[in-house]
Design an enzyme around this catalytic site. Structure first.
Site, PDB file in Angstrom:
ATOM      1  N   LYS A   1       0.835  -1.218   0.000  1.00  0.00           N
ATOM      2  CA  LYS A   1       0.000   0.000   0.000  1.00  0.00           C
ATOM      3  C   LYS A   1       0.863   1.259   0.000  1.00  0.00           C
ATOM      4  O   LYS A   1       0.789   2.089   0.895  1.00  0.00           O
ATOM      5  CB  LYS A   1      -0.977   0.009   1.168  1.00  0.00           C
ATOM      6  CG  LYS A   1      -1.959  -1.143   1.137  1.00  0.00           C
ATOM      7  CD  LYS A   1      -3.112  -0.943   2.108  1.00  0.00           C
ATOM      8  CE  LYS A   1      -4.067  -2.106   2.096  1.00  0.00           C
ATOM      9  NZ  LYS A   1      -3.534  -3.326   2.724  1.00  0.00           N
TER      10      LYS A   1
HETATM   11  O1  S5P Z   1      -9.530  -2.597   2.063  1.00  0.00           O
HETATM   12  C1  S5P Z   1      -8.713  -3.470   2.353  1.00  0.00           C
HETATM   13  C2  S5P Z   1      -7.567  -3.682   1.599  1.00  0.00           C
HETATM   14  C3  S5P Z   1      -6.729  -4.738   1.937  1.00  0.00           C
HETATM   15  S1  S5P Z   1      -5.456  -5.088   0.851  1.00  0.00           S
HETATM   16  N1  S5P Z   1      -8.947  -4.290   3.406  1.00  0.00           N
HETATM   17  C4  S5P Z   1      -8.110  -5.298   3.742  1.00  0.00           C
HETATM   18  O2  S5P Z   1      -8.421  -6.012   4.697  1.00  0.00           O
HETATM   19  N2  S5P Z   1      -6.957  -5.500   3.033  1.00  0.00           N
HETATM   20  C5  S5P Z   1      -5.986  -6.558   3.415  1.00  0.00           C
HETATM   21  O3  S5P Z   1      -6.630  -7.823   3.280  1.00  0.00           O
HETATM   22  C6  S5P Z   1      -5.512  -6.475   4.853  1.00  0.00           C
HETATM   23  O4  S5P Z   1      -4.301  -5.730   4.938  1.00  0.00           O
HETATM   24  C7  S5P Z   1      -5.289  -7.919   5.224  1.00  0.00           C
HETATM   25  O5  S5P Z   1      -3.984  -8.317   4.871  1.00  0.00           O
HETATM   26  C8  S5P Z   1      -6.275  -8.696   4.365  1.00  0.00           C
HETATM   27  C9  S5P Z   1      -7.547  -9.119   5.059  1.00  0.00           C
HETATM   28  O6  S5P Z   1      -7.276 -10.021   6.078  1.00  0.00           O
HETATM   29  P1  S5P Z   1      -8.420 -10.722   6.954  1.00  0.00           P
HETATM   30  O7  S5P Z   1      -7.670 -11.503   7.980  1.00  0.00           O
HETATM   31  O8  S5P Z   1      -9.248  -9.632   7.575  1.00  0.00           O
HETATM   32  O9  S5P Z   1      -9.192 -11.597   5.998  1.00  0.00           O
END
Ligand code: S5P
Length: 473
Positions: free
Chosen positions: A304
């Site tokens: 990011k």
């Molecule tokens: O809007 C976003 C963009 C990203 S890239 N929301 C997110 O959650 N992410 C990423 O996706 C976040 O940094 C994490 O690595 C992943 C989601 O992880 P989870 O454990 O919540 O599924």
């Protein structure tokens, strides 16, 4: 009333008030024209407005069935108002300006889904302005089957609209208008002939029929893209039959490699946050890339980036991690402006890609609809660099060659304690247009991550095949 007499009266009035002019002009669709029609002036001539509304009513509307009228902004608005009053049908208004903060509605007025809306417009050339209004009304669940027009310039607009199932009734065609003016000696035979000749030769460009990107299969979209990573990712998804991206948010390199070893065959993409790894070595990357090769997945470093171009090019290609060396693609914020993309375009080699963040999954994030729209516009200037968008909504972009990467996904809708919002596979794929689905803790924190990855993979793929079959109930 005698319609042809009244039409003649209107044609002469329009000429008298300079609403129709002859000379060298350029239309909104960018076409050179020897005749120009500018109805904005009618607001200064109430008797002309009255005549137009009477004629539209008598000639075009009396027999039509509709619940609302909607004028195409802005010239047709006063006429739509008069017709609304005359027919006692309510009016709808479409906002033309960009909406900000998502609070303003695109369509103003009271309506119910399934009601019929009649479109009012002054002039059609390509028909694109009418189509924009039709598209906004349809988004609200309204039916639009007919548009009434004062002048059809006979340059393809009627055909374009009819092929989109919008039937056209017009008061005049350009030829009819010219003939009236010729008959009344308002224009010379030469001018008349120039205009008729011009109409024969210059047709408005046919607006490309809009494809719904989410209905196209990945293998088709692979053929459309200009970015090599998007092409590879679409192809991997189609061949491995998986649209699952594992977000491997662990801090130990052995744990990461162990997990990727187990789930690599079920994913198309592995997403890293390299700066959370506590025991980073170059050898870790070597091993990760070996797994990528073995299982045929790509690696996305979710860095990011969000700084000025110069700094980002250093962050990308220098330092401890040397991301440019190994990550197939990276995530980037559009916040700093285009310089960030210019920098990456210059420092990334040709087999690299960028996912631009157009929306975020976290509650209360400060991204506005205007920001998202500007992000999508910015990306359009770098087709060879951009792989797709990190976003949450189907409407965020239309280009089928780009990939929608959607995080915030678990099998049940929920939230974490820090504002992460989770939607279900059905919701993100069938409603929200996701192409690659990012799952982190849904798999990483499961008792048996490998088995859980299979559950995700199967569920996500089922939703995708249902989507491209077009059989959504
Ligand atoms: O809007 C976003 C963009 C990203 S890239 N929301 C997110 O959650 N992410 C990423 O996706 C976040 O940094 C994490 O690595 C992943 C989601 O992880 P989870 O454990 O919540 O599924």
């Amino acid at each position: 009333m005698d319609i042809s007499h009244k039409l003649e009266e209107l044609a002469l009035s329009l000429y008298r008030i300079d609403a129709v002019k002859f000379g060298d002009f350029v239309t909104k669709s960018g076409i050179k024209t020897p005749v120009y029609f500018d109805l904005r002036v009618i607001v200064s001539y109430p008797e002309v407005m009255e005549l137009i509304s009477l004629l539209l009513y008598d000639h075009a509307i009396k027999e039509s069935k509709f619940d609302h009228v909607c004028g195409v902004p802005y010239t047709a608005l006063p006429i739509a108002t008069l017709l609304s009053v005359k027919t006692k049908k309510s009016m709808l208004m479409r906002r033309k300006e960009t909406k900000s903060y998502g609070t303003k509605k695109a369509i103003e007025g009271h309506y119910k889904q399934g009601e019929i809306c009649l479109i009012i417009e002054d002039v059609i050339t390509s028909g694109s302005s009418v189509m924009e209004t039709v598209a906004d009304l349809k988004k609200e669940g309204l039916k639009v089957e007919e548009a009434v027009i004062i002048l059809d310039r006979e340059q393809g607009g009627r055909q374009n609209l009819e092929s989109n199932n919008v039937h056209i009734k017009s008061l005049f065609t350009m030829t009819e208008l010219i003939n009236i003016l010729l008959k009344n000696n308002k224009i010379s035979k030469q001018t008349g002939a120039d205009v008729i000749n011009y109409l024969k030769n210059v047709q408005a460009p046919v607006p490309v029929a809009e494809v719904d990107r989410t209905l196209l299969p990945y293998e088709k979209r692979a053929e459309l893209t200009s970015n090599s990573i998007a092409k590879r990712l679409f192809t991997i998804m189609a061949t491995k039959k998986t649209n699952l991206c594992l977000s491997v948010d662990l801090t130990s390199s052995t744990k990461i490699l162990d997990l990727v070893q187990k789930v690599g065959e079920h994913v198309c993409l592995v997403k890293t946050h390299i700066d959370i790894v506590e025991d980073y070595t170059d050898n870790f990357i070597v091993q990760l890339k070996e797994l990528a090769q073995k299982f045929n997945f790509l690696v996305l470093e979710d860095r990011k980036y969000a700084d000025i171009g110069h700094t980002v090019s250093l962050q990308y290609s220098k330092g401890l991690y040397n991301v440019a060396d190994w990550a197939d693609c990276v995530t980037v914020h559009s916040l700093p402006g285009e310089g960030i993309l210019k920098a990456l375009n210059d420092s990334a080699h040709s087999s690299r890609g960028v996912f631009l963040l157009a929306e975020m999954s976290s509650e209360g994030n400060l991204i506005t609809p205007d920001y998202t729209e500007a992000t999508v516009k910015m990306a359009a200037k770098y087709p060879e660099l951009i792989t797709g968008f990190v976003c949450q909504k189907k409407s965020t972009f239309k280009d089928p060659s780009l990939i929608q990467l959607t995080p915030g996904v678990q099998l049940e809708s929920s939230k974490d304690e820090l504002g992460q919002v989770y939607n279900t596979p059905e919701k993100v794929i069938l409603e929200n247009g996701a192409d690659v689905i990012v799952v982190g803790r849904g798999i990483v924190s499961a008792k048996n991550p490998e088995a859980q990855a299979v559950v995700y993979k199967d569920t996500l793929w089922k939703c995708y095949t249902k989507r491209v079959s077009g059989k959504l109930e």
